[in-house]
Design an enzyme around this catalytic site. Structure first.
Site, PDB file in Angstrom:
ATOM      1  N   ASP A  15       0.702  -1.271  -0.080  1.00  0.00           N
ATOM      2  CA  ASP A  15       0.196   0.029  -0.054  1.00  0.00           C
ATOM      3  C   ASP A  15       0.830   1.177  -0.182  1.00  0.00           C
ATOM      4  OD1 ASP A  15      -0.778  -0.212   3.498  1.00  0.00           O
ATOM      5  OD2 ASP A  15       0.996   0.439   2.534  1.00  0.00           O
ATOM      6  N   SER A  16       0.464   2.408  -0.106  1.00  0.00           N
ATOM      7  CA  SER A  16       1.001   3.616  -0.556  1.00  0.00           C
ATOM      8  C   SER A  16       1.604   4.247   0.786  1.00  0.00           C
ATOM      9  CB  SER A  16       0.303   4.504  -1.004  1.00  0.00           C
ATOM     10  OG  SER A  16      -1.108   4.997  -0.434  1.00  0.00           O
ATOM     11  N   CYS A  19      -6.056 -28.077   8.132  1.00  0.00           N
ATOM     12  CA  CYS A  19      -4.973 -27.268   8.538  1.00  0.00           C
ATOM     13  C   CYS A  19      -4.175 -28.108   9.880  1.00  0.00           C
ATOM     14  CB  CYS A  19      -5.433 -26.132   8.954  1.00  0.00           C
ATOM     15  SG  CYS A  19      -5.948 -25.882  10.622  1.00  0.00           S
ATOM     16  N   CYS A  78      -6.372 -28.456  13.159  1.00  0.00           N
ATOM     17  CA  CYS A  78      -7.758 -28.963  13.088  1.00  0.00           C
ATOM     18  C   CYS A  78      -7.304 -30.440  12.997  1.00  0.00           C
ATOM     19  CB  CYS A  78      -8.460 -28.542  12.124  1.00  0.00           C
ATOM     20  SG  CYS A  78      -9.314 -26.957  12.300  1.00  0.00           S
ATOM     21  N   ASP A 111      -7.672  -7.788   0.896  1.00  0.00           N
ATOM     22  CA  ASP A 111      -6.580  -7.915   1.850  1.00  0.00           C
ATOM     23  C   ASP A 111      -7.370  -7.434   3.253  1.00  0.00           C
ATOM     24  OD1 ASP A 111      -6.246  -4.896   1.450  1.00  0.00           O
ATOM     25  OD2 ASP A 111      -5.353  -5.261   3.391  1.00  0.00           O
ATOM     26  N   HIS A 120      -4.852 -21.701  10.938  1.00  0.00           N
ATOM     27  CA  HIS A 120      -6.142 -21.917  10.562  1.00  0.00           C
ATOM     28  C   HIS A 120      -7.036 -21.150   9.613  1.00  0.00           C
ATOM     29  CE1 HIS A 120     -10.372 -23.475  10.728  1.00  0.00           C
ATOM     30  NE2 HIS A 120     -10.414 -22.317  11.168  1.00  0.00           N
ATOM     31  N   CYS A 180     -11.638 -29.774   8.340  1.00  0.00           N
ATOM     32  CA  CYS A 180     -10.375 -28.569   7.804  1.00  0.00           C
ATOM     33  C   CYS A 180      -9.195 -29.589   8.087  1.00  0.00           C
ATOM     34  CB  CYS A 180     -10.313 -27.478   8.914  1.00  0.00           C
ATOM     35  SG  CYS A 180      -8.924 -26.349   8.699  1.00  0.00           S
TER      36      CYS A 180
HETATM   37 ZN   LIG Z   1      -8.188 -25.771  10.575  1.00  0.00          ZN
END
Ligand SMILES: [Zn+2]
Ligand SMILES: O=c1[nH]cnc2cc3nc(NCCN4CCOCC4)[nH]c3cc12
Length: 373
Positions: A93-94, A307, A310, A267, A336, A305
């Site tokens: 960003d600026s 990840c 999890c 973002d 996660h 999930c």
């Molecule tokens: Zn997860």
């Protein structure tokens, strides 16, 4: 790897699009979510693990990096990619938004913004020209124009005055950016919640000409209804063949609604910041792992999930390490949350490609309506 910057839309579903932004540093699958790497790090994450969550691009903050460690220092050390060990695209960003939101001592003039560092009080003068130079020194692949994001609520006169200033700064940003093949400069639409001012801003930006167009001035407290009200028309005011980036957004349901309205890039600090506070963002909605109800719960956060949090830990463990303030608590929940965001983006891309976005969105809301069991 592409030598230049380009955007190719591969499918549309209603106003939504899915495609690829190609850059010399790699491709960005859209709709895309950019994790925020404020001080040259996505907090509590190794860059290789950020990549593992599915991120194609990171966001860096000019304001933070210019103050510490300094743009010239990062340049002399080989640039931001080398410095933070991330060799894929980086959007910076600026700096203007952070100056206005993080510093009290500041003076806004036609020239730019004079302010004092929140770290050591030293004085800085940030202008469109200096912002372009800083982002060039960092080696940013997608550079953002230097703009002013007016705080809401604001009257029409203030919104118009601010938008006109941002358009003059957009021209100065374009002129200072120069001709840099392979690097992109994005303009930022302003105009608050006013459709006529946003139209005027979109026209002014297109006359200058940019590689992509951000929708600025939102996610500043206006609320989701007002934001969606602007998104009902603003994306269509921008070129349909260039990426559209909605700055600072957002919660999962914000992103889903914005993708439906034609936004391609996002973002937000939410998944990483809330991961550090013990808040998990899941298919069911937000789950606060500090809540005592998890103390003896042997189940994973989300059994669907994949990840690390999890796959290998219980809710009871996540509750414990967050209550105990253990560093692994931030690591696991940040991982996660970013994994969940990237899975959501992949689901949106697949649904648009299959022409099934409406069904995907209906399922998204139905699962959240169940709540966390
Ligand atoms: Zn997860
Ligand atoms: O017009 C803008 N110009 C340049 N940068 C921006 C950044 C922006 N970031 C937000 N919102 C961020 C909202 N966050 C949500 C999560 O908690 C922290 C704040 N709105 C933004 C607008 C602009």
């Amino acid at each position: 790897m592409s030598k230049s910057f380009s955007f190719h839309i591969s499918a549309n579903d209603g106003r939504a699009r899915t495609g690829i932004v190609s850059t010399p540093k790699g491709d960005i699958r859209t709709p895309a979510f950019m994790p925020v790497g404020t001080a040259a790090t996505v907090k509590a994450m190794m860059p290789e693990n950020v990549r593992e969550t599915g991120a194609d691009i990171l966001l860096g903050n000019t304001y933070h990096l210019m103050l510490r460690p300094g743009a010239e220092r990062i340049h002399n050390l080989g640039g931001l990619h080398k410095f933070m060990n991330w060799d894929r695209p980086i959007l910076t960003d600026s700096g203007g938004f952070q100056v206005m939101s993080l510093t009290d001592l500041r003076k806004l003039t036609e020239e730019g913004v004079k302010f004092r560092s929140h770290i050591d009080g030293s004085e800085y003068n940030l202008t469109p020209e200096r912002s372009m130079e800083i982002q060039r020194l960092l080696g940013s692949d997608i550079v953002m124009c230097f703009d002013e994001c007016p705080a809401l609520p604001a009257d029409r006169a203030r919104i118009n005055e601010s938008m006109q200033l941002s358009m003059r700064w957009a021209q100065r940003s374009r002129d200072a950016f120069g001709d840099r093949p392979g690097y992109a400069l994005f303009g930022i639409q302003q105009g608050g919640l006013e459709q006529d001012f946003r139209e005027e801003s979109a026209e002014a930006l297109q006359k200058i000409g940019f590689d992509g167009y951000a929708i600025g001035g939102l996610a500043v407290g206006e609320g989701q209804d007002a934001m969606f009200g602007v998104l009902d028309y603003a994306p269509n005011q921008l070129p349909q063949d260039k990426p559209r980036y909605l700055m600072g957004v957002g919660k999962p349901d914000d992103i889903v609604g914005a993708v439906q309205r034609g936004v391609d890039m996002f973002d937000c600090v939410l998944p990483s910041r809330s991961g550090r506070t013990g808040q998990a963002l899941t298919r069911f909605g937000a789950v606060n792992l500090r809540n005592a109800r998890h103390k003896d719960d042997p189940r994973p956060l989300d059994e669907n999930c994949t990840c690390p949090a999890c796959s290998n830990y219980s809710r009871a463990y996540l509750h414990h390490v967050h209550k105990a303030g253990e560093i692994i608590g931030s690591m696991l929940l940040t991982w996660h949350n970013l994994h969940y965001y990237q899975e959501l983006m992949q689901g949106l891309r697949d649904a648009i490609a299959a022409g099934e976005l409406d069904a995907f969105v209906a399922q998204f809301h139905a699962t959240r309506a169940q709540g966390d069991i």
